[in-house]
Design an enzyme around this catalytic site. Structure first.
Site, mmCIF file in Angstrom:
data_model
loop_
_atom_site.group_PDB
_atom_site.id
_atom_site.type_symbol
_atom_site.label_atom_id
_atom_site.label_comp_id
_atom_site.label_asym_id
_atom_site.label_seq_id
_atom_site.Cartn_x
_atom_site.Cartn_y
_atom_site.Cartn_z
ATOM 1 C CB ALA A 178 -0.790 -0.111 1.284
ATOM 2 C CD GLU A 237 5.542 13.272 1.968
ATOM 3 O OE1 GLU A 237 5.382 12.098 2.066
ATOM 4 O OE2 GLU A 237 6.800 13.507 2.640
HETATM 5 C C1 LIG Z 1 13.005 8.523 -0.129
HETATM 6 C C2 LIG Z 1 11.509 7.865 0.375
HETATM 7 C C3 LIG Z 1 11.284 8.449 1.436
HETATM 8 C C4 LIG Z 1 9.940 8.116 2.087
HETATM 9 N N1 LIG Z 1 9.545 8.417 3.255
HETATM 10 C C5 LIG Z 1 8.183 7.824 3.596
HETATM 11 C C6 LIG Z 1 8.154 7.987 5.067
HETATM 12 O O1 LIG Z 1 8.638 8.563 6.039
HETATM 13 N N2 LIG Z 1 6.686 7.521 5.426
HETATM 14 C C7 LIG Z 1 5.995 6.810 4.815
HETATM 15 O O2 LIG Z 1 4.894 6.418 5.171
HETATM 16 N N3 LIG Z 1 6.197 6.747 3.544
HETATM 17 C C8 LIG Z 1 7.413 7.300 2.917
HETATM 18 N N4 LIG Z 1 7.825 6.907 1.620
HETATM 19 C C9 LIG Z 1 6.763 6.310 0.774
HETATM 20 C C10 LIG Z 1 6.173 7.281 -0.369
HETATM 21 O O3 LIG Z 1 5.161 8.132 0.078
HETATM 22 C C11 LIG Z 1 5.782 6.286 -1.373
HETATM 23 O O4 LIG Z 1 6.740 5.828 -2.318
HETATM 24 C C12 LIG Z 1 4.756 7.076 -2.449
HETATM 25 O O5 LIG Z 1 3.573 7.405 -1.600
HETATM 26 C C13 LIG Z 1 4.324 6.135 -3.892
HETATM 27 O O6 LIG Z 1 3.925 4.773 -3.116
HETATM 28 P P1 LIG Z 1 4.638 3.654 -3.956
HETATM 29 O O7 LIG Z 1 6.244 3.888 -4.022
HETATM 30 O O8 LIG Z 1 4.161 2.559 -3.424
HETATM 31 O O9 LIG Z 1 4.052 3.710 -5.534
HETATM 32 P P2 LIG Z 1 3.193 2.894 -6.142
HETATM 33 O O10 LIG Z 1 2.027 3.009 -5.372
HETATM 34 O O11 LIG Z 1 3.651 1.356 -6.436
HETATM 35 O O12 LIG Z 1 2.811 3.500 -7.707
HETATM 36 C C14 LIG Z 1 4.058 3.628 -8.471
HETATM 37 C C15 LIG Z 1 3.674 4.694 -9.609
HETATM 38 O O13 LIG Z 1 2.349 4.304 -10.102
HETATM 39 C C16 LIG Z 1 1.725 5.486 -10.689
HETATM 40 N N5 LIG Z 1 0.392 5.406 -9.972
HETATM 41 C C17 LIG Z 1 -0.057 5.122 -8.688
HETATM 42 N N6 LIG Z 1 -1.181 5.205 -8.537
HETATM 43 C C18 LIG Z 1 -1.950 5.849 -9.669
HETATM 44 C C19 LIG Z 1 -3.164 6.112 -10.104
HETATM 45 N N7 LIG Z 1 -4.152 5.944 -9.163
HETATM 46 N N8 LIG Z 1 -3.372 6.759 -11.294
HETATM 47 C C20 LIG Z 1 -2.120 6.812 -12.074
HETATM 48 N N9 LIG Z 1 -0.828 6.269 -11.654
HETATM 49 C C21 LIG Z 1 -0.664 6.101 -10.472
HETATM 50 C C22 LIG Z 1 2.683 6.621 -10.070
HETATM 51 O O14 LIG Z 1 3.308 7.134 -11.120
HETATM 52 C C23 LIG Z 1 3.320 6.276 -8.963
HETATM 53 O O15 LIG Z 1 4.561 6.550 -8.714
HETATM 54 C C24 LIG Z 1 9.119 7.395 1.040
HETATM 55 C C25 LIG Z 1 9.310 6.985 -0.328
HETATM 56 C C26 LIG Z 1 10.909 7.310 -0.498
HETATM 57 C C27 LIG Z 1 11.202 6.845 -1.914
#
Ligand SMILES: Cc1cc2nc3c(=O)[nH]c(=O)nc-3n(C[C@H](O)[C@H](O)[C@H](O)COP(=O)(O)OP(=O)(O)OC[C@H]3O[C@@H](n4cnc5c(N)ncnc54)[C@H](O)[C@@H]3O)c2cc1C
Length: 406
Positions: free
Chosen positions: A139, A371
């Site tokens: 998630a 974010e």
């Molecule tokens: C360096 C770093 C620091 C972070 N720090 C924190 C933290 O402190 N706390 C925390 O809780 N999280 C943290 N995160 C997590 C971050 O918030 C998530 O990586 C981000 O929300 C995206 O989620 P995901 O990586 O699972 O991407 P996924 O949900 O797998 O999505 C991948 C890509 O698919 C596309 N996509 C997704 N949904 C849709 C849609 N509905 N429509 C069209 N395109 C879509 C977008 O291009 C997205 O980038 C961090 C991430 C990184 C890399």
């Protein structure tokens, strides 16, 4: 002597003398310490303790906290300026401030009075650190898909789940963990978990492309006992608390991205003003000027939108969240483009690790993902605009009656 800045100070007009003094103090820190040290900090991804302590000492960390706990409860109008200044030279420094919002906002908004008294003054002074555990392996963008569960016990909860990409995991003392009630999956909860809680484990830091200075790691919670006093907000308020933290952090991401874009233009403009080619400086070529024109115009437009968002936040406007999505989308996408174009304008030098744009380029990508990815913000904005369109005033150019009968 200080030279005038390439980008004017018009956005400082609406700040009080005290607020301007804070911006001036941050500029001095950037000029003398954070800027000159940024390259060294970005060589390895270890937590930037010196920068964190300095920003805490100087009251910049404290801008996120209420006055009664030692903070300055700064308006977003000021905070976007401060984060922009930091982002202009050092992404890690800027992210120490946006990360403070992300990791502590739920404590400020939802912790019991006793927990607030215990934690916030020390968080404010940089003696304690928190981390924000929302994202999970299954998630990320779809945060409603959280699998972490809170099982009720007579005196609190037992939490089981996994968290991924958690900033400050290796250094935080307390973790804000968001999950759902085991017996009522539609009810989200948030709670504070101390680092040493039995059943709580923190993985090794994960290697990443940029944002060195603020490492990330995974968390595992195996039946971690949490007393009722550690719950944040009421049962069912976990999702709103997380959104509240993300809202502030998104505004911060936009400000950081704009600061970095400004820094990239400053660096590229200095290079093309000095470098000669084809009988004149590169900056005298119309093609180069047009690139700069596109960069600075998009930056100033995004700064104006972000200033509007900050005003909306400070006023408590109901639609601030959609506007924050717009500002985050616009500022972070343009930052990636501006930094790419600035690197292009500095030619081979821009590609060298010694030159700051290499670091800016690597750092820019995360602002488009963290974010809420750009695509997710587009969905939020588009959905909201369609909702508004249902009840909006009809354009006077349209005649009465159903549009399908035109
Ligand atoms: C360096 C770093 C620091 C972070 N720090 C924190 C933290 O402190 N706390 C925390 O809780 N999280 C943290 N995160 C997590 C971050 O918030 C998530 O990586 C981000 O929300 C995206 O989620 P995901 O990586 O699972 O991407 P996924 O949900 O797998 O999505 C991948 C890509 O698919 C596309 N996509 C997704 N949904 C849709 C849609 N509905 N429509 C069209 N395109 C879509 C977008 O291009 C997205 O980038 C961090 C991430 C990184 C890399």
């Amino acid at each position: 002597m200080n030279h005038p800045r390439l980008f004017g100070d018009h956005h400082l007009q609406g700040l009080s003398d005290e607020e301007r003094a804070m911006v001036a103090r941050v500029r001095e820190l950037c000029r003398h310490t954070l800027g000159p040290k940024a390259a060294e900090l970005a060589r390895q991804d270890a937590f930037a303790w010196d920068h964190f302590r300095l920003l805490a000492r100087e009251g910049v960390v404290g801008t996120a906290f209420p006055r009664r706990f030692g903070g300055s409860d700064a308006r977003q109008r000021l905070r976007i300026r401060v984060i922009e200044e930091l982002g202009r030279v050092c992404s890690a420094s800027a992210s120490l401030i946006t990360g403070t919002d992300l990791s502590t906002r739920a404590i400020v908004a939802g912790a019991s009075e006793a927990m607030q008294e215990q934690l916030i003054p020390r968080l404010c002074r940089g003696e304690l650190q928190a981390a924000f555990g929302l994202t999970e392996p299954e998630a990320g963008s779809d945060v409603r898909g959280l699998k972490t569960v809170f099982r009720r016990t007579p005196d609190g909860y037992r939490i089981t789940g996994r968290k991924k990409f958690i900033t400050r995991a290796s250094t935080a003392d307390w973790f804000v963990i968001v999950g759902r009630a085991e017996d009522q999956p539609s009810s989200f909860l948030a709670a504070l978990v101390p680092r040493d809680a039995p059943g709580f484990s923190i993985g090794p830091d994960a290697g990443k492309l940029g944002w060195y200075g603020v490492p990330i790691a995974s968390l595992t919670l195996s039946d971690v006992a949490v007393p009722l006093s550690h719950r944040l907000g009421a049962e069912g308020e976990g999702f709103d608390l997380a959104q509240d933290a993300l809202l502030r952090a998104r505004i911060g991401h936009a400000a950081m991205a704009l600061g970095r874009a400004i820094g990239a233009v400053e660096i590229a403009a200095a290079y093309v003003g000095e470098r000669s080619g084809f009988g004149k400086t590169l900056g005298e070529h119309q093609g180069v000027q047009w690139m700069l024109a596109d960069m600075v115009t998009s930056i100033e437009a995004a700064r104006a939108l972000l200033a509007l968002v900050a005003e909306k936040y400070d006023r408590g406007d109901a639609d601030v969240s959609t506007y924050a999505s717009m500002a985050k989308l616009q500022a972070t996408d343009l930052c990636m483009k501006v930094v790419t174009d600035a690197l292009q304008l500095t030619g081979g030098r821009g590609y060298l690790q010694d030159f700051p744009l290499e670091r800016f380029f690597r750092d820019a990508k995360l602002n488009q993902i963290g974010e809420g990815a750009s695509e997710v913000h587009k969905t939020v904005i588009g959905r909201d605009w369609m909702r508004r369109a249902q009840s909006a005033e009809r354009n006077p150019c349209l005649r009465e009656g159903p549009l399908v009968d035109y």
